[in-house]
Write a protein that holds these residues in place. Structure first.
Motif, PDB file in Angstrom:
ATOM      1  N   ARG A  69     -13.087  -7.181  -0.852  1.00 47.37           N
ATOM      2  CA  ARG A  69     -13.864  -6.341   0.060  1.00 47.37           C
ATOM      3  C   ARG A  69     -14.437  -5.137  -0.688  1.00 47.37           C
ATOM      4  N   ALA A  70     -13.632  -4.548  -1.562  1.00 46.29           N
ATOM      5  CA  ALA A  70     -14.107  -3.420  -2.363  1.00 46.29           C
ATOM      6  C   ALA A  70     -15.182  -3.859  -3.349  1.00 46.29           C
ATOM      7  N   GLY A  71     -14.988  -5.033  -3.969  1.00 48.51           N
ATOM      8  CA  GLY A  71     -15.998  -5.554  -4.879  1.00 48.51           C
ATOM      9  C   GLY A  71     -17.305  -5.832  -4.176  1.00 48.51           C
ATOM     10  N   SER A  76     -23.012  -3.807  -3.115  1.00 51.40           N
ATOM     11  CA  SER A  76     -24.011  -3.246  -2.198  1.00 51.40           C
ATOM     12  C   SER A  76     -24.249  -1.758  -2.456  1.00 51.40           C
ATOM     13  N   TYR A  77     -23.732  -1.248  -3.597  1.00 53.23           N
ATOM     14  CA  TYR A  77     -23.889   0.153  -3.986  1.00 53.23           C
ATOM     15  C   TYR A  77     -23.195   1.111  -3.014  1.00 53.23           C
ATOM     16  N   ASP A  78     -22.116   0.619  -2.371  1.00 52.12           N
ATOM     17  CA  ASP A  78     -21.305   1.458  -1.509  1.00 52.12           C
ATOM     18  C   ASP A  78     -20.023   1.844  -2.239  1.00 52.12           C
ATOM     19  N   LEU A  79     -19.331   2.832  -1.717  1.00 51.95           N
ATOM     20  CA  LEU A  79     -18.041   3.200  -2.284  1.00 51.95           C
ATOM     21  C   LEU A  79     -16.996   2.152  -1.911  1.00 51.95           C
ATOM     22  N   PRO A  80     -16.162   1.741  -2.866  1.00 54.86           N
ATOM     23  CA  PRO A  80     -15.138   0.740  -2.552  1.00 54.86           C
ATOM     24  C   PRO A  80     -14.063   1.316  -1.637  1.00 54.86           C
ATOM     25  N   SER A  81     -13.672   0.533  -0.657  1.00 55.66           N
ATOM     26  CA  SER A  81     -12.628   0.953   0.276  1.00 55.66           C
ATOM     27  C   SER A  81     -11.262   0.703  -0.324  1.00 55.66           C
ATOM     28  N   ALA A  82     -10.287   1.501   0.089  1.00 57.40           N
ATOM     29  CA  ALA A  82      -8.911   1.303  -0.362  1.00 57.40           C
ATOM     30  C   ALA A  82      -8.326   0.051   0.282  1.00 57.40           C
ATOM     31  N   TYR A  83      -7.305  -0.497  -0.374  1.00 56.57           N
ATOM     32  CA  TYR A  83      -6.638  -1.686   0.141  1.00 56.57           C
ATOM     33  C   TYR A  83      -6.056  -1.417   1.525  1.00 56.57           C
ATOM     34  N   ASP A  84      -6.248  -2.379   2.407  1.00 55.59           N
ATOM     35  CA  ASP A  84      -5.697  -2.318   3.753  1.00 55.59           C
ATOM     36  C   ASP A  84      -5.012  -3.648   4.048  1.00 55.59           C
ATOM     37  N   TYR A 105     -16.480  -8.426  -9.559  1.00 57.01           N
ATOM     38  CA  TYR A 105     -16.054  -7.052  -9.831  1.00 57.01           C
ATOM     39  C   TYR A 105     -14.545  -6.918 -10.034  1.00 57.01           C
ATOM     40  N   LEU A 106     -13.822  -7.995  -9.915  1.00 54.77           N
ATOM     41  CA  LEU A 106     -12.368  -7.913  -9.999  1.00 54.77           C
ATOM     42  C   LEU A 106     -11.901  -7.706 -11.432  1.00 54.77           C
ATOM     43  N   ASP A 107     -10.914  -6.853 -11.611  1.00 50.02           N
ATOM     44  CA  ASP A 107     -10.217  -6.722 -12.887  1.00 50.02           C
ATOM     45  C   ASP A 107      -9.314  -7.933 -13.077  1.00 50.02           C
ATOM     46  N   PRO A 108      -8.772  -8.159 -14.276  1.00 50.44           N
ATOM     47  CA  PRO A 108      -7.953  -9.358 -14.513  1.00 50.44           C
ATOM     48  C   PRO A 108      -6.770  -9.515 -13.566  1.00 50.44           C
TER      49      PRO A 108
END
Length: 208
Positions: A69-71, A76-84, A105-108
């Motif tokens: 969801r954050a990725g 979309s050039y929005d700020l990533p939301s924190a995990y929920d 956009y995910l890290d490993p």
């Protein structure tokens, strides 16, 4: 390429237990349909359960540093939301909504966290009669398994067992007759996940 006996099985030692048959058509190498199967290949449900077991054994991460969801928001050039915990529960609907744009956009560690959910979804939605929105999820999953590897590395997080179940997953997509992703699955196999695959050989030359 190992020598084959009359039954199509490799003669002598073959640690990967694969059968290979290559044909040449229009000057292009292609794998003859129906081969490159793991002997006694697993059915979908068995492989889904095996993927869960193999990844659960070695994965202690319960919260991904970067969510799909954050990725998707970053794309979309929005700020990533924190995990929920509720909003980021990796349901089929969640994957359909966020995987295609968010996966890149995910890290490993986050990729490793989502991988068993993506494989399970792809196995259950690999056929031509699967929902249209599932195509993007499966394609994104396959693309994330293609070389070259990222920096920092994704593939180095995988154990030998995890690599083996990924290969079995790709074989099902590449060679089951009802799969809607035969060409793409075969491409990803040849690029990295087979013994002596194109990019594996290149990577070894680069690091020698």
């Amino acid at each position: 390429m190992p020598a084959l006996n009359q039954s199509g099985q490799p003669q002598g030692d073959c640690p990967y237990n694969y059968r290979y048959i290559f044909s040449w058509q229009s000057s292009e190498k292609s794998l003859q349909k129906g081969f490159l199967r793991r002997n006694g290949g697993l059915m979908n449900l068995e492989l889904i359960e095996l993927v869960k077991t193999v990844f659960d054994k070695t994965t202690s991460v319960t919260t991904p540093p970067m969510t799909l969801r954050a990725g998707n928001a970053l794309d979309s050039y929005d700020l990533p939301s924190a995990y929920d915990r509720q909003l980021d529960k990796p349901t089929d609907e969640y994957l359909q909504q966020f995987a295609y744009w968010g996966l890149a956009y995910l890290d490993p560690i986050s990729w490793h966290y989502y991988l068993p959910f993506l494989i399970s979804y792809s196995l259950r939605n690999r056929t031509k009669d699967a929902p249209l929105e599932s195509v993007l999820v499966v394609e994104a999953t396959l693309f994330s398994m293609r070389p070259p590897d990222r920096e920092p590395s994704r593939f180095s997080l995988l154990t030998t067992q995890q690599e083996e179940v990924i290969t079995q997953f790709l074989e099902i997509l590449a060679f089951e007759e009802d799969s809607n992703f035969q060409d793409y699955g075969m491409q990803v196999l040849e690029e990295y996940w087979l013994p002596g695959a194109i990019y594996r050989k290149y990577s070894r030359r680069q690091t020698c």
